[in-house]
Design a protein around this motif. Sequence first.
Motif, PDB file in Angstrom:
ATOM      1  N   ALA A 198      54.110  70.614  46.828  1.00  0.00           N
ATOM      2  CA  ALA A 198      53.669  71.758  47.763  1.00  0.00           C
ATOM      3  C   ALA A 198      54.694  72.578  47.543  1.00  0.00           C
ATOM      4  N   ALA A 199      56.033  72.371  47.630  1.00  0.00           N
ATOM      5  CA  ALA A 199      56.986  73.412  47.716  1.00  0.00           C
ATOM      6  C   ALA A 199      57.236  73.923  46.291  1.00  0.00           C
ATOM      7  N   GLN A 200      57.253  72.969  45.361  1.00  0.00           N
ATOM      8  CA  GLN A 200      57.138  73.544  43.920  1.00  0.00           C
ATOM      9  C   GLN A 200      55.960  74.822  43.774  1.00  0.00           C
ATOM     10  N   ASP A 201      54.599  74.169  44.084  1.00  0.00           N
ATOM     11  CA  ASP A 201      53.324  75.103  43.886  1.00  0.00           C
ATOM     12  C   ASP A 201      53.666  76.369  44.632  1.00  0.00           C
ATOM     13  N   ASN A 202      54.422  76.457  45.259  1.00  0.00           N
ATOM     14  CA  ASN A 202      54.601  77.547  46.309  1.00  0.00           C
ATOM     15  C   ASN A 202      55.923  78.488  46.181  1.00  0.00           C
ATOM     16  N   GLY A 203      56.498  78.023  45.215  1.00  0.00           N
ATOM     17  CA  GLY A 203      57.965  78.524  45.058  1.00  0.00           C
ATOM     18  C   GLY A 203      58.877  78.360  46.060  1.00  0.00           C
ATOM     19  N   VAL A 204      58.813  77.204  47.039  1.00  0.00           N
ATOM     20  CA  VAL A 204      59.744  77.245  47.917  1.00  0.00           C
ATOM     21  C   VAL A 204      60.780  76.243  47.760  1.00  0.00           C
ATOM     22  N   PRO A 205      61.968  76.782  47.762  1.00  0.00           N
ATOM     23  CA  PRO A 205      63.213  75.793  47.414  1.00  0.00           C
ATOM     24  C   PRO A 205      63.138  74.555  48.110  1.00  0.00           C
ATOM     25  N   PHE A 206      63.486  73.459  47.528  1.00  0.00           N
ATOM     26  CA  PHE A 206      63.518  72.011  48.081  1.00  0.00           C
ATOM     27  C   PHE A 206      64.652  71.306  47.875  1.00  0.00           C
ATOM     28  N   TYR A 207      65.416  71.324  48.914  1.00  0.00           N
ATOM     29  CA  TYR A 207      66.913  70.780  48.957  1.00  0.00           C
ATOM     30  C   TYR A 207      67.013  69.319  49.564  1.00  0.00           C
ATOM     31  N   VAL A 208      67.697  68.776  48.919  1.00  0.00           N
ATOM     32  CA  VAL A 208      67.989  67.202  49.572  1.00  0.00           C
ATOM     33  C   VAL A 208      69.572  67.130  49.955  1.00  0.00           C
ATOM     34  N   ALA A 209      69.807  67.080  51.235  1.00  0.00           N
ATOM     35  CA  ALA A 209      71.183  66.608  51.801  1.00  0.00           C
ATOM     36  C   ALA A 209      71.677  65.150  51.762  1.00  0.00           C
ATOM     37  N   LEU A 210      72.743  64.858  51.148  1.00  0.00           N
ATOM     38  CA  LEU A 210      73.095  63.427  51.131  1.00  0.00           C
ATOM     39  C   LEU A 210      74.658  63.198  51.094  1.00  0.00           C
ATOM     40  N   PRO A 211      75.229  62.436  51.770  1.00  0.00           N
ATOM     41  CA  PRO A 211      76.652  61.953  51.799  1.00  0.00           C
ATOM     42  C   PRO A 211      76.706  61.185  50.268  1.00  0.00           C
ATOM     43  N   SER A 212      77.907  61.077  49.667  1.00  0.00           N
ATOM     44  CA  SER A 212      77.890  60.548  48.443  1.00  0.00           C
ATOM     45  C   SER A 212      77.602  59.004  48.353  1.00  0.00           C
ATOM     46  N   PRO A 213      77.801  58.127  49.621  1.00  0.00           N
ATOM     47  CA  PRO A 213      77.294  56.763  49.449  1.00  0.00           C
ATOM     48  C   PRO A 213      75.920  56.504  49.362  1.00  0.00           C
ATOM     49  N   THR A 214      75.200  57.669  49.581  1.00  0.00           N
ATOM     50  CA  THR A 214      73.715  57.641  49.437  1.00  0.00           C
ATOM     51  C   THR A 214      73.336  57.468  47.870  1.00  0.00           C
ATOM     52  N   ILE A 215      74.301  57.987  46.956  1.00  0.00           N
ATOM     53  CA  ILE A 215      74.102  57.813  45.449  1.00  0.00           C
ATOM     54  C   ILE A 215      74.158  56.569  44.834  1.00  0.00           C
ATOM     55  N   ASP A 216      73.063  55.999  44.300  1.00  0.00           N
ATOM     56  CA  ASP A 216      73.158  54.567  43.652  1.00  0.00           C
ATOM     57  C   ASP A 216      73.493  54.957  41.998  1.00  0.00           C
ATOM     58  N   TRP A 217      74.723  54.837  41.574  1.00  0.00           N
ATOM     59  CA  TRP A 217      75.125  55.154  40.420  1.00  0.00           C
ATOM     60  C   TRP A 217      74.706  54.208  39.269  1.00  0.00           C
TER      61      TRP A 217
END
Length: 366
Positions: A264-283
């Motif tokens: 829905a955000a993309q369809d309406n041009g609304v920025p969509f951000y994700v907040a995360l500390p680095s331990p949440t990245i699965d490399w």
Amino acid sequence: MKVGKQHYRSIWFNEDTNRVQIIDQRWLPHEFRVVDLITRADFADAIRDMWVRGAPLIGATAAHGVAEVMKADPSDASLDETWEVLHETRPTAINLRWALDDMRNLLRDTPVAERGAVAHARALEICDEDVESNRMIGVHGLEIIRKIAAQKKPGEVVNILTHCNAGWLATVDWGTATSPMYHAVAAGIPVHIWVDETRPRNQGALLTSWEMNSHDIPHHLIVDNAGGHLMQHGRVDLVIVGTDRTTAHGDVCNKIGTYLKALAAQDNGVPFYVALPSPTIDWTVKDGVAEIPIEERTGTEVTHVQGKLADGTVTEVQISPDGTPGGNPAFDVTPRRLVTGLITERGVCEASPEGLAALFPERVLD
Ligand code: MRU
């Protein structure tokens, strides 16, 4: 953050009683209960049955769990068994494996007699690192909100939509998605938060609303299906959500329903951000849809809801016909093409292998 006038973290070590304590989130917002976690089974139950929840807090709880077990039995067998018992509690949030690996790698190189003390110190450090990472996410996320505020007329609020609870209760403190909100308020930027209720467990209704109330942050609780409508009518300036696991290529796994908000955000041009500390990245993972295990929870979380009666009693009621089974996938994956940016403790980057590699050059990618 604040509970009444008192500052709390979501997990802490009580030096007077020598016990790990948590806020038992199953009772919020109607009752504020603090419980001790003592045995390995206590820690496993607390994670599995969601007395604590949210990816960073799950990791912090597991770290403390390892430490408490090591004080009683620091053997290799006990370390490995504890890794297994805690690891199998919830499959999706990668912070759990991150914390367990971190503790086990450290302890394997530690003489048995010192393991209890070393594990205790590292668990406390993991908690402090989470707090500092989330604070920095707020510092970086504030700049995004500041830019949007600068495009508004004086006094106009910045409307931010968030999903699930990625607030301080999901971390040790500050929250991930909420940290930029707290920083914006402190910087004098007027914000208003659309809080998705987040069926089936209603983490938004129960927890995020409570956090917003406690800090007097203007907000409205909305049903999960309202976001698209609000975006179509220009009533959402940006979306900020948390994540349980983000791949090395930038795909974002988060609470079920996040993907629909991103569409829905993309369809309406609304920025969509994700907040995360680095331990949440699965490399170790690239394609989130194909590779991330999605937790399936009991159908009764869908067929029943918990709430407070007029006399103050907290109870559960059935909302579906007798015999209707509930289907309950707990998370979904938002492909990176729908993500405007990742807000990490090191700064904001594109949701892509290149974006992540630029912020975390020490990580070797395939
Ligand atoms: O099932 P939960 O309540 O543990 O799910 C929590 C979420 O999906 C959060 O958005 C995510 O863990 C990020 S928390 C900072």
